[in-house]
Design a protein around this motif. Sequence first.
Motif, PDB file in Angstrom:
ATOM      1  N   ILE A  49       0.829  -1.194   0.000  1.00 20.12           N
ATOM      2  CA  ILE A  49       0.000   0.000   0.000  1.00 20.12           C
ATOM      3  C   ILE A  49       0.865   1.246   0.000  1.00 20.12           C
ATOM      4  O   ILE A  49       0.575   2.220  -0.667  1.00 20.12           O
ATOM      5  CB  ILE A  49      -0.874   0.024   1.253  1.00 20.12           C
ATOM      6  CG1 ILE A  49      -1.839  -1.134   1.188  1.00 20.12           C
ATOM      7  CG2 ILE A  49      -1.614   1.324   1.369  1.00 20.12           C
ATOM      8  CD1 ILE A  49      -2.558  -1.333   2.477  1.00 20.12           C
TER       9      ILE A  49
ATOM     10  N   TYR B 228       0.087   0.025  -6.853  1.00 23.06           N
ATOM     11  CA  TYR B 228      -1.293  -0.406  -6.619  1.00 23.06           C
ATOM     12  C   TYR B 228      -2.276   0.761  -6.718  1.00 23.06           C
ATOM     13  O   TYR B 228      -3.471   0.558  -6.764  1.00 23.06           O
ATOM     14  CB  TYR B 228      -1.425  -1.079  -5.266  1.00 23.06           C
ATOM     15  CG  TYR B 228      -0.768  -2.431  -5.238  1.00 23.06           C
ATOM     16  CD1 TYR B 228      -1.323  -3.501  -5.924  1.00 23.06           C
ATOM     17  CD2 TYR B 228       0.417  -2.634  -4.562  1.00 23.06           C
ATOM     18  CE1 TYR B 228      -0.709  -4.747  -5.930  1.00 23.06           C
ATOM     19  CE2 TYR B 228       1.040  -3.878  -4.554  1.00 23.06           C
ATOM     20  CZ  TYR B 228       0.463  -4.930  -5.243  1.00 23.06           C
ATOM     21  OH  TYR B 228       1.069  -6.146  -5.247  1.00 23.06           O
TER      22      TYR B 228
ATOM     23  N   GLY C 204     -10.305   2.662   0.616  1.00 23.77           N
ATOM     24  CA  GLY C 204      -9.818   1.295   0.490  1.00 23.77           C
ATOM     25  C   GLY C 204      -8.397   1.151   1.014  1.00 23.77           C
ATOM     26  O   GLY C 204      -8.094   0.202   1.743  1.00 23.77           O
ATOM     27  N   PHE C 205      -7.527   2.083   0.665  1.00 17.43           N
ATOM     28  CA  PHE C 205      -6.147   2.016   1.145  1.00 17.43           C
ATOM     29  C   PHE C 205      -6.093   2.146   2.670  1.00 17.43           C
ATOM     30  O   PHE C 205      -5.343   1.444   3.340  1.00 17.43           O
ATOM     31  CB  PHE C 205      -5.292   3.109   0.509  1.00 17.43           C
ATOM     32  CG  PHE C 205      -4.767   2.726  -0.852  1.00 17.43           C
ATOM     33  CD1 PHE C 205      -3.915   1.638  -0.991  1.00 17.43           C
ATOM     34  CD2 PHE C 205      -5.125   3.430  -1.978  1.00 17.43           C
ATOM     35  CE1 PHE C 205      -3.431   1.279  -2.234  1.00 17.43           C
ATOM     36  CE2 PHE C 205      -4.647   3.081  -3.226  1.00 17.43           C
ATOM     37  CZ  PHE C 205      -3.797   1.994  -3.355  1.00 17.43           C
TER      38      PHE C 205
ATOM     39  N   LYS D 219      -8.450   1.395   4.829  1.00 15.98           N
ATOM     40  CA  LYS D 219      -8.987   0.175   5.460  1.00 15.98           C
ATOM     41  C   LYS D 219      -8.023  -0.988   5.290  1.00 15.98           C
ATOM     42  O   LYS D 219      -7.874  -1.817   6.192  1.00 15.98           O
ATOM     43  CB  LYS D 219     -10.356  -0.164   4.865  1.00 15.98           C
ATOM     44  CG  LYS D 219     -11.396   0.807   5.339  1.00 15.98           C
ATOM     45  CD  LYS D 219     -12.797   0.296   5.162  1.00 15.98           C
ATOM     46  CE  LYS D 219     -13.757   1.269   5.849  1.00 15.98           C
ATOM     47  NZ  LYS D 219     -15.140   0.992   5.585  1.00 15.98           N
ATOM     48  N   ALA D 220      -7.378  -1.066   4.138  1.00 17.98           N
ATOM     49  CA  ALA D 220      -6.421  -2.147   3.915  1.00 17.98           C
ATOM     50  C   ALA D 220      -5.257  -2.023   4.899  1.00 17.98           C
ATOM     51  O   ALA D 220      -4.785  -3.008   5.456  1.00 17.98           O
ATOM     52  CB  ALA D 220      -5.914  -2.107   2.480  1.00 17.98           C
ATOM     53  N   TRP D 221      -4.813  -0.815   5.104  1.00 14.65           N
ATOM     54  CA  TRP D 221      -3.724  -0.571   6.073  1.00 14.65           C
ATOM     55  C   TRP D 221      -4.113  -1.108   7.445  1.00 14.65           C
ATOM     56  O   TRP D 221      -3.357  -1.822   8.092  1.00 14.65           O
ATOM     57  CB  TRP D 221      -3.442   0.928   6.131  1.00 14.65           C
ATOM     58  CG  TRP D 221      -2.613   1.387   7.293  1.00 14.65           C
ATOM     59  CD1 TRP D 221      -3.019   1.532   8.582  1.00 14.65           C
ATOM     60  CD2 TRP D 221      -1.233   1.734   7.268  1.00 14.65           C
ATOM     61  NE1 TRP D 221      -1.988   1.967   9.358  1.00 14.65           N
ATOM     62  CE2 TRP D 221      -0.881   2.098   8.589  1.00 14.65           C
ATOM     63  CE3 TRP D 221      -0.275   1.782   6.258  1.00 14.65           C
ATOM     64  CZ2 TRP D 221       0.399   2.501   8.911  1.00 14.65           C
ATOM     65  CZ3 TRP D 221       0.995   2.196   6.605  1.00 14.65           C
ATOM     66  CH2 TRP D 221       1.320   2.546   7.905  1.00 14.65           C
TER      67      TRP D 221
ATOM     68  N   LEU E   4      -4.213  -4.871   7.671  1.00 12.72           N
ATOM     69  CA  LEU E   4      -2.987  -5.624   7.358  1.00 12.72           C
ATOM     70  C   LEU E   4      -2.697  -6.781   8.318  1.00 12.72           C
ATOM     71  O   LEU E   4      -2.259  -7.839   7.884  1.00 12.72           O
ATOM     72  CB  LEU E   4      -1.778  -4.681   7.335  1.00 12.72           C
ATOM     73  CG  LEU E   4      -1.454  -4.070   5.981  1.00 12.72           C
ATOM     74  CD1 LEU E   4      -0.232  -3.166   6.103  1.00 12.72           C
ATOM     75  CD2 LEU E   4      -1.195  -5.132   4.937  1.00 12.72           C
TER      76      LEU E   4
ATOM     77  N   PHE F 130      -4.133  -9.817   6.988  1.00 16.35           N
ATOM     78  CA  PHE F 130      -3.707 -10.308   5.676  1.00 16.35           C
ATOM     79  C   PHE F 130      -2.844 -11.547   5.872  1.00 16.35           C
ATOM     80  O   PHE F 130      -1.941 -11.544   6.690  1.00 16.35           O
ATOM     81  CB  PHE F 130      -2.913  -9.229   4.936  1.00 16.35           C
ATOM     82  CG  PHE F 130      -2.330  -9.700   3.634  1.00 16.35           C
ATOM     83  CD1 PHE F 130      -3.145  -9.993   2.561  1.00 16.35           C
ATOM     84  CD2 PHE F 130      -0.955  -9.863   3.490  1.00 16.35           C
ATOM     85  CE1 PHE F 130      -2.612 -10.436   1.363  1.00 16.35           C
ATOM     86  CE2 PHE F 130      -0.423 -10.306   2.295  1.00 16.35           C
ATOM     87  CZ  PHE F 130      -1.249 -10.589   1.231  1.00 16.35           C
TER      88      PHE F 130
ATOM     89  N   TRP G 109      -6.703  -9.097  -2.726  1.00 14.18           N
ATOM     90  CA  TRP G 109      -7.103  -8.761  -1.344  1.00 14.18           C
ATOM     91  C   TRP G 109      -7.348  -7.265  -1.225  1.00 14.18           C
ATOM     92  O   TRP G 109      -8.361  -6.817  -0.677  1.00 14.18           O
ATOM     93  CB  TRP G 109      -6.000  -9.218  -0.375  1.00 14.18           C
ATOM     94  CG  TRP G 109      -6.276  -8.945   1.064  1.00 14.18           C
ATOM     95  CD1 TRP G 109      -7.043  -9.683   1.914  1.00 14.18           C
ATOM     96  CD2 TRP G 109      -5.782  -7.849   1.853  1.00 14.18           C
ATOM     97  NE1 TRP G 109      -7.056  -9.119   3.164  1.00 14.18           N
ATOM     98  CE2 TRP G 109      -6.291  -7.995   3.156  1.00 14.18           C
ATOM     99  CE3 TRP G 109      -4.958  -6.761   1.563  1.00 14.18           C
ATOM    100  CZ2 TRP G 109      -6.004  -7.093   4.175  1.00 14.18           C
ATOM    101  CZ3 TRP G 109      -4.668  -5.855   2.578  1.00 14.18           C
ATOM    102  CH2 TRP G 109      -5.188  -6.032   3.872  1.00 14.18           C
ATOM    103  N   LEU G 110      -6.432  -6.497  -1.760  1.00 14.63           N
ATOM    104  CA  LEU G 110      -6.581  -5.041  -1.725  1.00 14.63           C
ATOM    105  C   LEU G 110      -7.783  -4.604  -2.569  1.00 14.63           C
ATOM    106  O   LEU G 110      -8.598  -3.780  -2.139  1.00 14.63           O
ATOM    107  CB  LEU G 110      -5.303  -4.377  -2.250  1.00 14.63           C
ATOM    108  CG  LEU G 110      -5.377  -2.867  -2.469  1.00 14.63           C
ATOM    109  CD1 LEU G 110      -5.556  -2.141  -1.136  1.00 14.63           C
ATOM    110  CD2 LEU G 110      -4.131  -2.347  -3.175  1.00 14.63           C
TER     111      LEU G 110
ATOM    112  N   ILE H  31     -11.197  -4.925  -0.979  1.00 16.54           N
ATOM    113  CA  ILE H  31     -11.529  -3.845  -0.042  1.00 16.54           C
ATOM    114  C   ILE H  31     -11.948  -2.598  -0.816  1.00 16.54           C
ATOM    115  O   ILE H  31     -12.931  -1.935  -0.479  1.00 16.54           O
ATOM    116  CB  ILE H  31     -10.314  -3.559   0.878  1.00 16.54           C
ATOM    117  CG1 ILE H  31     -10.015  -4.798   1.728  1.00 16.54           C
ATOM    118  CG2 ILE H  31     -10.556  -2.338   1.749  1.00 16.54           C
ATOM    119  CD1 ILE H  31      -8.727  -4.727   2.521  1.00 16.54           C
TER     120      ILE H  31
END
Lengths: 246, 155
Positions: free
Chosen positions: A50, B2, B27-28, B30-32, B35, B38, B47-48, B51
């Motif tokens: 990310i 990404y 999305g970024f 929430k992905a953070w 993690l 993951f 996966w990313l 989200i």
Amino acid sequence: MSELERALSALARELDVPETPDLAPAVLAQLEPRSPRRVERARWIVALAIVVLAALAAALVIPDARAALFRLLSIGGERIELVDELPEVPAEDGLELALGERVTLEEARQRSTFALRELEAPPDRVYVAGQGTVWFLYGTPEAPRLLIAQSSLVPPVRELLLKKLATRETRVERVDVHGSPGIFLSGETHFVILLDRDGEIVEESARLARDVLIWERGGVGYRLEGDLELAEALGVADSLRKTGVR
Amino acid sequence: MYQDIAFRTAYLLTGSAADAEDAAQAGFVKAWRALPRFRPGSPFRPWLLRIVANEAHNRRRTVGRAYALQLRAGTTEPLGDAAPSPEGAVLAREQRESLVAAIRRLDERDRDVLTCRYLLELSEEETATVLDVRRGTVKSRTARALARLRTEVQL
């Protein structure tokens, strides 16, 4: 594939998709820790893929370690990820296996897709790893004094990313390596993992690296490992010269 | 790396640049935060994108903006191996425009699966992850969506 499916695939290249906006500032602003305890609880402190987007945030001044690491990404295909605990790794005697196939210096020059940079003193051992990375070892696998890796970033290596897992005791500094962008990792040990572009592990190094200087010049990623102060590492980096073989 | 695919995914699912930007950003973030959940070794991209796709769906539902996907301005190559000619380019353009219009008319689930498979060029498995459905569902929805499109366009 039917004609309709081919038409849909072709359409993908002809759609009016706006240019990707710079998402980094807004994302970073929201990622600021809500409280110190939250940060303490977080198992993974720094960012996986990310944060590649956040390399764009280089201009932002965010005074914590995470933000510092944001600015250090995408150097020569390397990524840094800070973790609380390093994974279990085999003992140091795995070094030779981790470096790849042992070859002569001349063979490495011939097999490399780019002109290698070399020190005046020839390395004691030379290896070529599966992904085309050339390693110079000074010393022995049991007692390495200095390791130098050179890796082309053109395909297929361009598709790979080297992830370094570092602990919070690892110091990560952004440095200028004689005009090229670089990173100096020092202090506590860290661990090296090779990933493909989907983030899947391709290869893990079977050793913990020591102080490491990473930099990129002319499309080639360089890595220098050893018990070196930054000034010494920069001195060695400056002494690496192209051999002029190709 | 990404950032582009996240924004493109959000844009193609929402059909709106403003919603796509919001969805990709959220999305970024929430992905953070997700993690720690993951699973190392599993593919990161789907996966990313899952989200991001969830965020895109949420925005599409709450904002309710019209899905406004359209072709880029400029010439369009004819399909197949035919040599391009002025009239061929015009026909190809019309063909593409009717295809885009037909995609716009599809219901959300059919459009999403075609978007993932053909416009984002994701595999069946990736599509299943992104849309949070089984692989068999991706197959059946794709077949159904293609059948619906065929009734509307001459392909």
